[in-house]
Design a protein around this motif. Structure first.
Motif, PDB file in Angstrom:
ATOM      1  N   SER B  20      22.032  53.531   8.515  1.00  0.00           N
ATOM      2  CA  SER B  20      20.826  52.929   8.634  1.00  0.00           C
ATOM      3  C   SER B  20      21.090  51.503   7.926  1.00  0.00           C
ATOM      4  CB  SER B  20      19.616  53.517   7.663  1.00  0.00           C
ATOM      5  OG  SER B  20      20.039  53.573   6.358  1.00  0.00           O
ATOM      6  N   LYS B  21      19.993  50.988   8.205  1.00  0.00           N
ATOM      7  CA  LYS B  21      20.236  49.238   7.726  1.00  0.00           C
ATOM      8  C   LYS B  21      19.915  48.971   6.123  1.00  0.00           C
ATOM      9  CE  LYS B  21      17.993  47.373  12.020  1.00  0.00           C
ATOM     10  NZ  LYS B  21      16.880  46.376  12.515  1.00  0.00           N
ATOM     11  N   ILE B  22      20.141  47.694   5.906  1.00  0.00           N
ATOM     12  CA  ILE B  22      20.448  47.606   4.642  1.00  0.00           C
ATOM     13  C   ILE B  22      19.114  47.878   3.562  1.00  0.00           C
ATOM     14  CG2 ILE B  22      20.372  45.074   4.633  1.00  0.00           C
ATOM     15  CD1 ILE B  22      22.055  44.713   2.252  1.00  0.00           C
ATOM     16  N   PHE B  23      17.849  47.482   4.117  1.00  0.00           N
ATOM     17  CA  PHE B  23      16.860  47.345   3.448  1.00  0.00           C
ATOM     18  C   PHE B  23      15.479  48.487   3.849  1.00  0.00           C
ATOM     19  CE2 PHE B  23      18.314  43.121   2.164  1.00  0.00           C
ATOM     20  CZ  PHE B  23      18.962  43.590   0.765  1.00  0.00           C
ATOM     21  N   CYS B  24      15.728  48.981   4.920  1.00  0.00           N
ATOM     22  CA  CYS B  24      14.921  50.000   5.722  1.00  0.00           C
ATOM     23  C   CYS B  24      15.704  51.133   6.302  1.00  0.00           C
ATOM     24  CB  CYS B  24      13.772  49.209   6.827  1.00  0.00           C
ATOM     25  SG  CYS B  24      14.865  48.518   8.233  1.00  0.00           S
ATOM     26  N   GLY B  25      14.797  52.003   6.954  1.00  0.00           N
ATOM     27  CA  GLY B  25      15.245  53.337   7.482  1.00  0.00           C
ATOM     28  C   GLY B  25      15.632  53.097   8.911  1.00  0.00           C
ATOM     29  N   CYS B  26      15.820  51.869   9.464  1.00  0.00           N
ATOM     30  CA  CYS B  26      15.957  51.935  11.009  1.00  0.00           C
ATOM     31  C   CYS B  26      17.665  52.130  11.244  1.00  0.00           C
ATOM     32  CB  CYS B  26      15.673  50.437  11.576  1.00  0.00           C
ATOM     33  SG  CYS B  26      13.921  50.315  11.625  1.00  0.00           S
ATOM     34  N   SER B  27      17.652  52.720  12.161  1.00  0.00           N
ATOM     35  CA  SER B  27      19.189  52.986  12.545  1.00  0.00           C
ATOM     36  C   SER B  27      19.969  51.570  12.741  1.00  0.00           C
ATOM     37  CB  SER B  27      19.317  53.590  13.866  1.00  0.00           C
ATOM     38  OG  SER B  27      20.670  53.632  14.620  1.00  0.00           O
ATOM     39  N   ASN B  37      15.570  49.554  17.333  1.00  0.00           N
ATOM     40  CA  ASN B  37      15.835  49.987  16.163  1.00  0.00           C
ATOM     41  C   ASN B  37      14.834  49.101  15.048  1.00  0.00           C
ATOM     42  OD1 ASN B  37      17.584  51.837  17.024  1.00  0.00           O
ATOM     43  ND2 ASN B  37      19.015  50.667  16.586  1.00  0.00           N
ATOM     44  N   THR B  38      13.941  48.968  15.222  1.00  0.00           N
ATOM     45  CA  THR B  38      13.104  47.920  14.582  1.00  0.00           C
ATOM     46  C   THR B  38      11.592  48.625  13.767  1.00  0.00           C
ATOM     47  OG1 THR B  38      11.640  47.507  16.298  1.00  0.00           O
ATOM     48  CG2 THR B  38      13.704  45.774  15.861  1.00  0.00           C
ATOM     49  N   CYS B  39      11.427  48.058  12.564  1.00  0.00           N
ATOM     50  CA  CYS B  39      10.250  48.689  11.857  1.00  0.00           C
ATOM     51  C   CYS B  39       9.453  47.394  11.353  1.00  0.00           C
ATOM     52  CB  CYS B  39      10.480  49.655  10.914  1.00  0.00           C
ATOM     53  SG  CYS B  39      11.326  48.800   9.605  1.00  0.00           S
ATOM     54  N   PRO B  40       8.125  47.648  10.961  1.00  0.00           N
ATOM     55  CA  PRO B  40       7.662  46.505  10.139  1.00  0.00           C
ATOM     56  C   PRO B  40       8.297  45.600   9.192  1.00  0.00           C
ATOM     57  CG  PRO B  40       6.227  48.300  10.352  1.00  0.00           C
ATOM     58  CD  PRO B  40       7.608  48.811  10.777  1.00  0.00           C
ATOM     59  N   LEU B  41       9.582  46.338   8.612  1.00  0.00           N
ATOM     60  CA  LEU B  41      10.278  45.596   7.714  1.00  0.00           C
ATOM     61  C   LEU B  41      11.113  44.483   8.070  1.00  0.00           C
ATOM     62  CD1 LEU B  41      11.198  46.509   4.076  1.00  0.00           C
ATOM     63  CD2 LEU B  41      13.180  45.855   5.616  1.00  0.00           C
ATOM     64  N   CYS B  42      11.875  45.043   9.080  1.00  0.00           N
ATOM     65  CA  CYS B  42      13.107  44.321   9.608  1.00  0.00           C
ATOM     66  C   CYS B  42      12.510  43.361  10.527  1.00  0.00           C
ATOM     67  CB  CYS B  42      14.229  45.189  10.144  1.00  0.00           C
ATOM     68  SG  CYS B  42      13.912  46.408  11.243  1.00  0.00           S
ATOM     69  N   ILE B  43      11.302  43.312  11.106  1.00  0.00           N
ATOM     70  CA  ILE B  43      10.647  42.428  11.879  1.00  0.00           C
ATOM     71  C   ILE B  43       9.752  41.510  11.040  1.00  0.00           C
ATOM     72  CG2 ILE B  43      11.037  43.376  14.083  1.00  0.00           C
ATOM     73  CD1 ILE B  43       7.747  44.193  14.090  1.00  0.00           C
TER      74      ILE B  43
HETATM   75 ZN   LIG Z   1      13.579  48.442  10.146  1.00  0.00          ZN
END
Ligand SMILES: [Zn+2]
Lengths: 95, 484
Positions: B20-27, B37-43
């Motif tokens: 997963s990514k460094i600060f969120c649970g995206c692949s 592979n995105t979520c509110p955190l990484c966008i």
């Molecule tokens: Zn994310």
């Protein structure tokens, strides 16, 4: 050192803020006051005081390395001003 | 001999092999559909909070220990502020004044040298990667894919202590091998999981002050790094000789034209206004944690190379070549495990196998299935040579038949009737056939013209399509030629 209008313009540019000439003057004066206050603090003797960068006495919380989000691209793209259905579309970037 | 010396420092960005990514649970996996592979955190949506992936820190410690850094028990996160569409938050979370690792070194050896040179490192820090921009030909706009945004990176910074493109190449290959051995990065330069920027300046030989440097970007292969450094040294030398001064700037390597060109960016790019990241606590790493990782470090390239010399009695050169890539070393050991003739396996791996690997530009780590010929097949092939079933020459043609299939070497030999003729009676009659009517040549041999032996062997091989057992042929020939 007093804050000049050039300093204000430079910081505004970095922050992508559009400000009027009146605001430039006003902000320069306000920033000047803030800096002046910091100068007061600087007069304190802090020789033996360790710098405090965090005030919360907590341990670093961690996540375990597992994939926990579910793809929902359409939903995230819905907020964008422009898309091609899969990407965020932005004005052309020149390199 | 030039009167200038080059001063080169390299910054490597290594994408970490976390799930997963460094600060969120995206692949963090490469190759997903755009923005999958995105979520509110990484966008970069407002109101989100980053939570640190423990594995990223583990990999940072591991890498630091492997290249002899001092692991910092307290490090912290900073914000690097700039606006660019591939960075949706408007800042990158990175480490600035207190990185996870300080110091360290990578030891390299240039071809033909008999001693290592130790390249000192400045630091290693952790950070998040950015997204990717693609040009949209239809609308003349840019399209942004945030899959890579938030993928963990290690930035490994060397001291400006490299002096040539050859040293830079050796340093990068060694560093990549170490990361691959640690299984923290796949080292794929083309896909961008192992990237390099080079800071290059020149100065008069013997000077201690540094010259003005240029930062070269867009180096996506070892070859690009080496060519760009050579080009840049020449460009700067010429400029200084012509009385011009070097401008401190970022330059892009143009792979097609093989030149570097200035990136004329009017943005006051280096005013990043770093400050301590308020959304994350300082990072504390316990001594126990560091000790545990130290205890779990795998065998690294230098150690493995030394073991290949002692355990398999290989020449140092072979050991070095075989262990420069973990997958190659693994392949070698798998084959030796099946058929224990290390020197023969080494010759075949360094010769035929790596030739195919290089021809096909298979320059990233190969999984077992991806080898053009499996270790099992190679071992089987060498076993057939060793037990006298086929000659080395025939084996090379069998090798070609094994490419990209799972046939056994024995079945290929059988199918094509390539078995060596080792039947004495049969060989004797072939030898006699060849010698018949060659009385003058036989006489020449007997008169001391040793070379004639080779002529006869050639004739016999021709008659048997190379299948005659060379050892037996030699024996029979010599016997026949001696007697009357
Ligand atoms: Zn994310």
């Amino acid at each position: 050192m007093p804050i000049t209008r050039d300093d204000v313009r430079h910081v505004a540019l970095l922050a992508r803020l559009e400000i009027t000439e009146n605001e430039e003057q006003e902000l320069a004066a306000q920033l000047d006051q803030i800096i002046a206050y910091v100068e007061v603090l600087e007069k304190l003797d802090t020789e033996d005081v360790e710098p405090t960068s965090y005030i919360t006495p907590m341990e670093t919380p961690f996540r375990e390395d597992v994939v926990s989000t579910t793809p929902d691209t359409e939903r995230w793209l819905a907020n964008a001003p422009a898309t091609d259905g899969r990407h965020f579309r932005v004005p052309k970037i020149i390199e | 001999m030039t009167d200038f010396e080059a001063v080169i420092g390299l910054e490597v960005h290594a994408e970490l092999l976390t799930a997963s990514k460094i600060f969120c649970g995206c692949s963090a996996k490469f190759g997903a559909a755009p923005n999958e592979n995105t979520c509110p955190l990484c966008i970069g949506m407002p109101g989100v909070l980053p939570v640190l992936n423990r594995q990223v820190v583990e990999f940072g410690i591991k890498t630091g220990l492997a290249i002899h850094c001092e692991i910092q028990q307290r490090s912290r996160w900073s914000r690097k502020n700039y606006f660019y569409p591939d960075l949706p938050k408007g800042y990158q979370i990175t480490q600035y004044d207190l990185p996870i690792c300080l110091g360290g070194h990578v030891d390299i050896r240039l071809e033909g040298e008999d001693q290592d040179r130790s390249i000192p490192l400045t630091r290693i820090h952790m950070e998040e990667d950015t997204g990717k921009n693609i040009h949209d030909a239809h609308t003349d706009a840019s399209l942004v894919d945030y899959n890579r945004c938030g993928v963990p990176l290690l930035e490994i910074v060397s001291e400006p202590d490299l002096r040539s493109s050859a040293e830079a190449g050796a340093y990068l290959r060694k560093l990549r091998a170490i990361l691959q051995y640690l299984q923290v990065c796949d080292g794929n330069m083309e896909e961008g999981s192992f990237r390099c920027d080079a800071n290059i300046s020149i100065r008069p030989q013997g000077a201690t002050e540094l010259g003005t440097k240029a930062e070269i970007k867009n180096l996506n292969s070892f070859r690009s790094v080496e060519r760009a450094i050579d080009y840049e040294i020449e460009r700067q030398t010429k400029a200084i000789r012509a009385g011009e001064s070097i401008v401190q700037e970022t330059r892009l390597w143009d792979t097609d034209r093989e030149v570097t060109r200035s990136m004329r960016s009017k943005e006051s790019a280096h005013d990043y206004r770093y400050f301590s990241e308020p959304d994350l606590l300082p990072l504390d790493v316990s001594a126990d944690w560091i000790e545990r990782v130290k205890g779990e470090l795998p065998e690294l390239p230098d150690e493995r190379s030394a073991r290949f010399v002692s355990e398999y009695e290989l020449p140092a050169y072979d050991a070095e070549v075989l262990t420069a890539r973990k997958d190659v070393a693994d392949y070698f050991e798998a084959a030796v495990g099946i058929h224990r003739n290390p020197k023969a396996v080494s010759n075949w791996v360094m010769g035929e196998v790596l030739r195919i690997v290089n021809d096909r530009k298979l320059d990233q780590e190969l999984v077992i299935e991806a080898w053009p010929v499996s270790a099992q097949q190679l071992a089987g092939l060498i076993a057939l040579i060793d037990d006298g079933t086929i000659s080395g020459k025939i084996a090379k043609s069998v090798f070609e038949d094994l490419l990209d299939n799972d046939k056994s070497p024995a079945s290929v030999v059988e199918e094509k009737g390539l078995s060596q003729v080792s039947d004495s009676a049969e060989l004797e009659s072939i030898v006699d056939g060849v010698l018949a009517g060659q009385d003058d040549k036989i006489a020449e041999y007997r008169a001391g013209k040793e070379k004639m032996l080779g002529f006869f062997v050639g004739q016999i091989m021709k008659k048997t399509q190379g299948k005659a057992n060379p050892k037996l042929v030699n024996e029979i020939l010599r016997k026949r030629l001696q007697s009357n």
